[in-house]
Design a protein around this motif. Structure first.
Motif, PDB file in Angstrom:
ATOM      1  N   MET A  40     -20.170 -63.974 -30.997  1.00  0.00           N
ATOM      2  CA  MET A  40     -18.773 -63.738 -31.360  1.00  0.00           C
ATOM      3  C   MET A  40     -18.114 -62.852 -30.307  1.00  0.00           C
ATOM      4  O   MET A  40     -18.642 -61.813 -29.938  1.00  0.00           O
ATOM      5  CB  MET A  40     -18.691 -63.085 -32.740  1.00  0.00           C
ATOM      6  CG  MET A  40     -17.257 -62.816 -33.207  1.00  0.00           C
ATOM      7  SD  MET A  40     -17.154 -62.084 -34.863  1.00  0.00           S
ATOM      8  CE  MET A  40     -17.718 -63.443 -35.873  1.00  0.00           C
ATOM      9  N   GLY A  41     -16.942 -63.275 -29.828  1.00  0.00           N
ATOM     10  CA  GLY A  41     -16.268 -62.526 -28.793  1.00  0.00           C
ATOM     11  C   GLY A  41     -15.500 -61.342 -29.338  1.00  0.00           C
ATOM     12  O   GLY A  41     -15.256 -61.217 -30.542  1.00  0.00           O
ATOM     13  N   VAL A  42     -15.052 -60.466 -28.454  1.00  0.00           N
ATOM     14  CA  VAL A  42     -14.362 -59.242 -28.875  1.00  0.00           C
ATOM     15  C   VAL A  42     -12.955 -59.528 -29.406  1.00  0.00           C
ATOM     16  O   VAL A  42     -12.350 -58.654 -30.030  1.00  0.00           O
ATOM     17  CB  VAL A  42     -14.286 -58.217 -27.723  1.00  0.00           C
ATOM     18  CG1 VAL A  42     -15.679 -57.835 -27.255  1.00  0.00           C
ATOM     19  CG2 VAL A  42     -13.442 -58.735 -26.567  1.00  0.00           C
ATOM     20  N   LEU A  43     -12.429 -60.745 -29.177  1.00  0.00           N
ATOM     21  CA  LEU A  43     -11.102 -61.092 -29.676  1.00  0.00           C
ATOM     22  C   LEU A  43     -11.154 -62.192 -30.725  1.00  0.00           C
ATOM     23  O   LEU A  43     -10.155 -62.878 -30.967  1.00  0.00           O
ATOM     24  CB  LEU A  43     -10.193 -61.532 -28.511  1.00  0.00           C
ATOM     25  CG  LEU A  43      -9.916 -60.497 -27.434  1.00  0.00           C
ATOM     26  CD1 LEU A  43      -8.875 -61.034 -26.448  1.00  0.00           C
ATOM     27  CD2 LEU A  43      -9.436 -59.174 -28.030  1.00  0.00           C
ATOM     28  N   GLU A  44     -12.274 -62.332 -31.365  1.00  0.00           N
ATOM     29  CA  GLU A  44     -12.418 -63.357 -32.406  1.00  0.00           C
ATOM     30  C   GLU A  44     -11.359 -63.148 -33.482  1.00  0.00           C
ATOM     31  O   GLU A  44     -11.182 -62.047 -34.010  1.00  0.00           O
ATOM     32  CB  GLU A  44     -13.817 -63.286 -33.030  1.00  0.00           C
ATOM     33  CG  GLU A  44     -14.213 -64.528 -33.793  1.00  0.00           C
ATOM     34  CD  GLU A  44     -14.455 -65.721 -32.896  1.00  0.00           C
ATOM     35  OE1 GLU A  44     -14.127 -66.846 -33.316  1.00  0.00           O
ATOM     36  OE2 GLU A  44     -14.963 -65.525 -31.768  1.00  0.00           O
ATOM     37  N   GLY A  45     -10.624 -64.212 -33.795  1.00  0.00           N
ATOM     38  CA  GLY A  45      -9.608 -64.147 -34.836  1.00  0.00           C
ATOM     39  C   GLY A  45      -8.264 -63.623 -34.367  1.00  0.00           C
ATOM     40  O   GLY A  45      -7.318 -63.539 -35.148  1.00  0.00           O
ATOM     41  N   LYS A  46      -8.137 -63.275 -33.091  1.00  0.00           N
ATOM     42  CA  LYS A  46      -6.889 -62.733 -32.562  1.00  0.00           C
ATOM     43  C   LYS A  46      -6.038 -63.843 -31.925  1.00  0.00           C
ATOM     44  O   LYS A  46      -6.550 -64.873 -31.491  1.00  0.00           O
ATOM     45  CB  LYS A  46      -7.161 -61.667 -31.503  1.00  0.00           C
ATOM     46  CG  LYS A  46      -8.004 -60.501 -31.976  1.00  0.00           C
ATOM     47  CD  LYS A  46      -7.286 -59.664 -33.028  1.00  0.00           C
ATOM     48  CE  LYS A  46      -8.085 -58.423 -33.379  1.00  0.00           C
ATOM     49  NZ  LYS A  46      -7.415 -57.621 -34.449  1.00  0.00           N
ATOM     50  N   VAL A  47      -4.740 -63.576 -31.884  1.00  0.00           N
ATOM     51  CA  VAL A  47      -3.805 -64.452 -31.179  1.00  0.00           C
ATOM     52  C   VAL A  47      -3.152 -63.623 -30.080  1.00  0.00           C
ATOM     53  O   VAL A  47      -2.644 -62.530 -30.340  1.00  0.00           O
ATOM     54  CB  VAL A  47      -2.731 -65.034 -32.123  1.00  0.00           C
ATOM     55  CG1 VAL A  47      -1.784 -65.944 -31.344  1.00  0.00           C
ATOM     56  CG2 VAL A  47      -3.382 -65.783 -33.288  1.00  0.00           C
ATOM     57  N   VAL A  48      -3.186 -64.156 -28.863  1.00  0.00           N
ATOM     58  CA  VAL A  48      -2.727 -63.404 -27.703  1.00  0.00           C
ATOM     59  C   VAL A  48      -1.716 -64.235 -26.914  1.00  0.00           C
ATOM     60  O   VAL A  48      -1.944 -65.427 -26.667  1.00  0.00           O
ATOM     61  CB  VAL A  48      -3.910 -63.021 -26.782  1.00  0.00           C
ATOM     62  CG1 VAL A  48      -3.416 -62.270 -25.550  1.00  0.00           C
ATOM     63  CG2 VAL A  48      -4.936 -62.185 -27.541  1.00  0.00           C
ATOM     64  N   LEU A  49      -0.625 -63.607 -26.520  1.00  0.00           N
ATOM     65  CA  LEU A  49       0.339 -64.192 -25.596  1.00  0.00           C
ATOM     66  C   LEU A  49       0.092 -63.600 -24.216  1.00  0.00           C
ATOM     67  O   LEU A  49       0.080 -62.376 -24.055  1.00  0.00           O
ATOM     68  CB  LEU A  49       1.765 -63.897 -26.056  1.00  0.00           C
ATOM     69  CG  LEU A  49       2.903 -64.138 -25.050  1.00  0.00           C
ATOM     70  CD1 LEU A  49       2.983 -65.609 -24.657  1.00  0.00           C
ATOM     71  CD2 LEU A  49       4.238 -63.649 -25.611  1.00  0.00           C
ATOM     72  N   VAL A  50      -0.119 -64.467 -23.235  1.00  0.00           N
ATOM     73  CA  VAL A  50      -0.317 -64.034 -21.852  1.00  0.00           C
ATOM     74  C   VAL A  50       0.819 -64.594 -21.014  1.00  0.00           C
ATOM     75  O   VAL A  50       0.963 -65.814 -20.885  1.00  0.00           O
ATOM     76  CB  VAL A  50      -1.667 -64.509 -21.280  1.00  0.00           C
ATOM     77  CG1 VAL A  50      -1.839 -64.004 -19.849  1.00  0.00           C
ATOM     78  CG2 VAL A  50      -2.830 -64.034 -22.147  1.00  0.00           C
ATOM     79  N   THR A  51       1.644 -63.718 -20.450  1.00  0.00           N
ATOM     80  CA  THR A  51       2.706 -64.173 -19.560  1.00  0.00           C
ATOM     81  C   THR A  51       2.165 -64.262 -18.135  1.00  0.00           C
ATOM     82  O   THR A  51       1.165 -63.624 -17.795  1.00  0.00           O
ATOM     83  CB  THR A  51       3.916 -63.232 -19.584  1.00  0.00           C
ATOM     84  OG1 THR A  51       3.578 -62.002 -18.925  1.00  0.00           O
ATOM     85  CG2 THR A  51       4.355 -62.946 -21.016  1.00  0.00           C
ATOM     86  N   GLY A  52       2.816 -65.065 -17.313  1.00  0.00           N
ATOM     87  CA  GLY A  52       2.308 -65.261 -15.959  1.00  0.00           C
ATOM     88  C   GLY A  52       0.921 -65.864 -15.972  1.00  0.00           C
ATOM     89  O   GLY A  52       0.121 -65.643 -15.057  1.00  0.00           O
ATOM     90  N   GLY A  53       0.632 -66.647 -17.015  1.00  0.00           N
ATOM     91  CA  GLY A  53      -0.724 -67.123 -17.236  1.00  0.00           C
ATOM     92  C   GLY A  53      -1.125 -68.343 -16.442  1.00  0.00           C
ATOM     93  O   GLY A  53      -2.228 -68.856 -16.621  1.00  0.00           O
ATOM     94  N   GLY A  54      -0.264 -68.819 -15.538  1.00  0.00           N
ATOM     95  CA  GLY A  54      -0.587 -70.006 -14.771  1.00  0.00           C
ATOM     96  C   GLY A  54      -1.320 -69.747 -13.480  1.00  0.00           C
ATOM     97  O   GLY A  54      -1.890 -70.664 -12.885  1.00  0.00           O
ATOM     98  N   ASN A  55      -1.332 -68.487 -13.039  1.00  0.00           N
ATOM     99  CA  ASN A  55      -1.952 -68.149 -11.756  1.00  0.00           C
ATOM    100  C   ASN A  55      -2.539 -66.745 -11.809  1.00  0.00           C
ATOM    101  O   ASN A  55      -2.191 -65.942 -12.672  1.00  0.00           O
ATOM    102  CB  ASN A  55      -0.915 -68.186 -10.624  1.00  0.00           C
ATOM    103  CG  ASN A  55      -0.413 -69.577 -10.331  1.00  0.00           C
ATOM    104  OD1 ASN A  55      -1.099 -70.371  -9.682  1.00  0.00           O
ATOM    105  ND2 ASN A  55       0.791 -69.888 -10.800  1.00  0.00           N
ATOM    106  N   GLY A  56      -3.414 -66.462 -10.870  1.00  0.00           N
ATOM    107  CA  GLY A  56      -3.879 -65.109 -10.620  1.00  0.00           C
ATOM    108  C   GLY A  56      -4.436 -64.381 -11.826  1.00  0.00           C
ATOM    109  O   GLY A  56      -5.239 -64.924 -12.598  1.00  0.00           O
TER     110      GLY A  56
END
Length: 305
Positions: free
Chosen positions: A1-17
């Protein structure tokens, strides 16, 4: 189980780098991810494309994770509100926003145009305001929420030719600190990361001499975007609930905690100061504690770990 199990995250600039590596890692650690990226050029001069964000979202889904893409701009509050609604519609909630989205319009300050100033401030500082302001009330009402924002050593230490970028990035430091202070009673956290990583932003900085070329090679090989992503994701985990209001840097395999401005030295004069006494006494007494004009290479003169 990962440390963000059950979480929802928005990542901006998520297409690169850094954004891309963070979105991929967040998904591997169990999060459902909204991958946002305008898909524009480094300078933000073109209209952009939905391709980069969707490519990353597809990669997450192909690996068995859950992700959707978004190609709107962080400079548009309505668009940012739409990103948050998209997270809630698709995944039922939103717990963290990681905001490395950015552009560069470098140039010496005495030659900088108003457009280059405004564009960088708009994406970095206004964009950070948008993503935090659009979510803050929801986070406070639920008494749970987290922001991972991005500053730069260009602001914390300084870098010639990046006055607009440095000003925006230092503004983000102040904004994050207030969000953290005001959010403490409501379990709303905010931290900033100053990343050292080889990305298209760093690749755009001109190399002028052999020493610069050597530094570039060290950065390519020793300071990667995926190393920065480790801390960005960790700060979203429940185990980091006691970490807020801090300034971090990631440099290769090194994680740095920065200090924050506090008094260094104080002098008092019972009869008060005059311009002459300040020049003759106060400033000379403080001179040994002045900070030099060196860029980040003078503060981090050693190779990345």
């Amino acid at each position: 189980m990962g440390v963000l199990e059950g979480k929802v995250v928005l990542v901006t600039g998520g297409g690169n780098g850094i954004g891309k590596e963070t979105a991929l890692l967040a998904a591997r650690e169990g999060a459902k991810v909204v991958v946002n990226d305008l898909g524009g050029s480094l300078t933000g001069a073109d209209e952009g494309s939905a391709g980069p964000a969707e490519t990353v979202a597809q990669e997450i889904r192909a690996a068995g994770g859950e992700a959707v893409s978004n190609s709107e701009s962080v400079t548009d509050m309505k668009a940012v509100e739409g990103m948050i609604e998209q997270a809630k519609d698709e995944f039922g909630d939103l717990h963290s926003i990681i905001n490395p989205a950015g552009i560069l319009r470098d140039g010496m300050f005495h030659k900088m145009s108003e457009d280059d100033w405004d564009s960088v401030i708009d994406v970095h500082l206004r964009g950070t305001f948008n993503v935090t302001r659009a979510a803050i009330e929801m986070f406070r009402e639920r008494e749970d929420g987290n922001f991972v924002l991005f500053t730069s050593t260009s602001g914390l230490i300084g870098n010639i030719g990046q006055a607009n970028y440095a000003a925006a990035k230092m503004g983000i430091v102040g904004l994050s600190r207030i969000i953290a202070m005001e959010g403490a009673r409501k379990n709303v956290r905010s931290n900033v990361i100053a990343p050292f990583a080889w990305t298209r932003m760093i690749a755009s900085i001109p190399v002028k001499d052999e020493a610069g070329a050597e530094r570039v090679e060290r950065m390519k090989n020793g300071m990667r975007a995926d190393q920065v992503a480790q801390l960005a994701v960790a700060l979203c985990a429940d185990k980091a609930k006691d970490t807020s209001g801090q300034i971090f840097a990631v440099r290769g395999n090194e994680v740095v905690l920065f200090d924050q401005p506090r008094p260094v030295k104080s002098l008092a004069r019972l009869e008060g100061w005059t311009p002459e006494s300040l020049l003759d006494q106060a400033l000379p007494a403080m001179k040994a504690n002045f900070f030099d004009m060196g860029a980040s290479a003078s503060v981090f003169p050693y190779d990345p770990v």
